[in-house]
Design a protein around this motif. Structure first.
Motif, PDB file in Angstrom:
ATOM      1  N   ARG A  20     -13.903  -3.075  23.742  1.00 31.03           N
ATOM      2  CA  ARG A  20     -14.627  -1.816  23.946  1.00 31.03           C
ATOM      3  C   ARG A  20     -16.025  -1.848  23.348  1.00 31.03           C
ATOM      4  O   ARG A  20     -16.992  -1.420  23.952  1.00 31.03           O
ATOM      5  N   GLU A  21     -16.113  -2.352  22.116  1.00 33.93           N
ATOM      6  CA  GLU A  21     -17.394  -2.306  21.405  1.00 33.93           C
ATOM      7  C   GLU A  21     -18.466  -3.165  22.047  1.00 33.93           C
ATOM      8  O   GLU A  21     -19.650  -3.023  21.738  1.00 33.93           O
TER       9      GLU A  21
ATOM     10  N   GLU B 251     -13.349   3.871  26.327  1.00 35.52           N
ATOM     11  CA  GLU B 251     -14.331   4.411  25.378  1.00 35.52           C
ATOM     12  C   GLU B 251     -15.505   5.033  26.143  1.00 35.52           C
ATOM     13  O   GLU B 251     -15.311   5.883  26.988  1.00 35.52           O
TER      14      GLU B 251
END
Length: 358
Positions: A48-49, A20
Motif C-alpha cells: 500500500r505504502e 488505502e
C-alpha cells in the motif's frame, strides 16, 4: 490454502480501505476482477505504502509524473499466454501457499557460511525454499503484472494525463516487486553458499554478499520461467560469474594502482609488489593516491589517470589520443605528464608510506 496464508489473508481483508489511498479515488471502479483475488490480499496489504494517492494532484503534477513514468522502461519476460484476457484470472486464482519464515533456517545459513557474521544477516535466509509450482507461479505473476503495467504505460499521454492510469501502473509495479522479493528471499541461502568460496584477504564476505544479492535480483528479472528448468540452476551461474568478475576486477585495480605508484618512483615495499595487499592497506593506498592526485590541476589529473589506467579509465591512453581530446599537441601532453609526475614524486617524498609496509 495453508493455515498461515489463511491467517494473513484474514488480517489483510479486515484492514480498512483495502487499497488505502487508491480505493479513495475512482481507480477502485476500474480495477480488473483478477486484481481483487483473495490470493493478492497479503501482497496488496504490504505494498500500500508504495502506491501514491494522486487524488489531490493537479494537472501540472500529473503531467510531470507522466513524463517521469515514460522515461522509465518496464522490462518483463513475455509469454504467449499473457495475450489471453482470462490469463489474469487463471494466474491469480491459483493457490500460492507460501510457508512462514523460519528463524532456524537463517541461523543454519550463518553457521554454514564459515564466516564470522553478525546474527542479523541470518534474517535474510529465513524464507523456506520454493516448490517448483510456487516458483513458476511467482515468476508468472511478476511478469504478468509488469506486462499489464507496460500496456498502460504505452498509452500514457503527457498532454492528457490520467490519474487513474498512473495509480494503476504504480500498483502493478509494486505488486510485481512484491512477488520478485519472495523469489529473492527464497534463494538468498544460495548466494551465501556461493560467495563464501570467493572470500579472501582482499574480498570480504559482506561486500561479495551485497554484490551477489544485486546479481540475484537481476537474475530474477531476466529469468525465463517457461524454459522448463529451475531458477536455482540459472541463478548459480549468474551469482558465481558475478563474484568471479568482482574478484578479478578488484585484483586488476590493485595491480593498476601498485604499478602506477611504482612508475612514480613511490616505494611501497616488497610485499605490495607481489600484490599481496591487505584490504586495509589497499584502501590506504587508494586514499593517499587520491589525495595526491587531487593536488594536481584538472589537465594533469586527467592525463595521469588516463596514462596509468586509473579510476574510470579501463585502458592506457596514448599521448596522441590525449592530445586530440585536449586540443593540444602531443609534445604539450608529454610536458604536462612530466610536470605532473614531478609533482607526485615531490608529494611522495613528503608522505610517510612506511607504515604500509608493516
Amino acid at each position: 490454502m495453508s493455515s498461515s496464508t489463511k491467517s494473513k489473508t484474514r488480517k489483510a481483508a479486515a484492514a480498512p480501505q483495502r487499497f488505502e489511498g487508491v480505493t479513495a479515488s475512482s481507480l477502485a471502479a476500474r480495477l480488473p476482477a483478477w486484481l481483487q483475488s483473495p490470493e493478492l490480499e497479503v501482497a496488496i496489504a504490504e505494498t500500500r505504502e508504495h502506491v501514491r494517492d494522486l487524488t489531490d494532484a493537479d494537472t501540472s503534477e500529473l503531467r510531470a509524473l507522466t513524463k517521469q513514468r515514460l522515461r522509465q522502461e518496464i522490462d518483463f519476460i513475455g509469454n504467449e499466454r499473457f495475450r489471453s484476457a482470462r490469463e489474469g484470472k487463471r494466474i491469480f486464482s491459483a493457490e500460492l501457499g507460501l510457508a512462514e519464515r523460519q528463524t532456524a533456517l537463517g541461523i543454519a545459513a550463518i553457521r554454514r557460511s564459515g564466516v564470522d557474521l553478525p546474527i542479523h544477516l541470518g534474517r535474510l535466509c529465513e524464507a523456506p525454499l520454493l516448490t517448483p509450482e510456487q516458483e513458476r507461479l511467482l515468476f508468472e505473476r511478476m511478469n504478468y503484472l509488469l506486462q499489464q503495467a507496460a500496456i498502460h504505460r504505452s498509452v500514457l499521454n503527457p498532454e492528457r494525463p490520467s490519474r487513474q492510469r498512473l495509480e494503476l501502473i504504480e500498483l502493478y509495479v509494486a505488486l510485481a516487486d512484491w512477488h520478485r522479493d519472495r523469489i529473492v528471499e527464497a534463494n538468498l541461502r544460495l548466494v551465501f553458499s556461493i560467495v563464501k568460496k570467493f572470500v579472501n584477504a582482499n574480498n570480504s564476505f559482506d561486500e561479495l554478499l551485497s554484490d551477489g544479492i544485486i546479481a540475484l535480483i537481476r537474475g530474477v528479472e531476466k529469468f525465463d520461467f517457461d524454459r522448463g528448468f529451475r531458477f536455482s540452476t540459472y541463478a548459480t551461474q549468474v551469482v558465481r560469474r558475478n563474484a568471479y568478475r568482482t574478484v578479478v576486477t578488484r585484483q586488476q585495480e590493485r595491480q593498476k594502482v601498485v604499478g602506477g605508484l611504482q612508475d612514480m618512483d613511490i616505494d611501497i615495499g616488497e610485499e605490495e609488489r607481489t600484490s599481496a595487499i591487505s584490504e586495509t592497506r589497499w584502501h590506504e593506498l587508494r586514499s593517499r593516491l587520491s589525495v595526491m592526485l587531487g593536488d594536481l590541476d584538472r589537465r594533469e589529473k586527467f592525463i595521469i589517470r588516463a596514462r596509468f589506467s586509473l579510476g574510470s579509465h579501463r585502458r592506457v591512453h596514448t599521448l596522441q589520443s590525449l592530445a586530440d581530446r585536449l586540443g593540444v599537441s602531443k609534445e604539450r601532453v608529454r610536458q604536462l605528464e612530466r610536470r605532473a609526475m614531478d609533482k607526485l614524486r615531490a608529494m611522495a617524498g613528503t608522505t610517510d608510506l612506511a607504515e604500509l609496509e608493516n
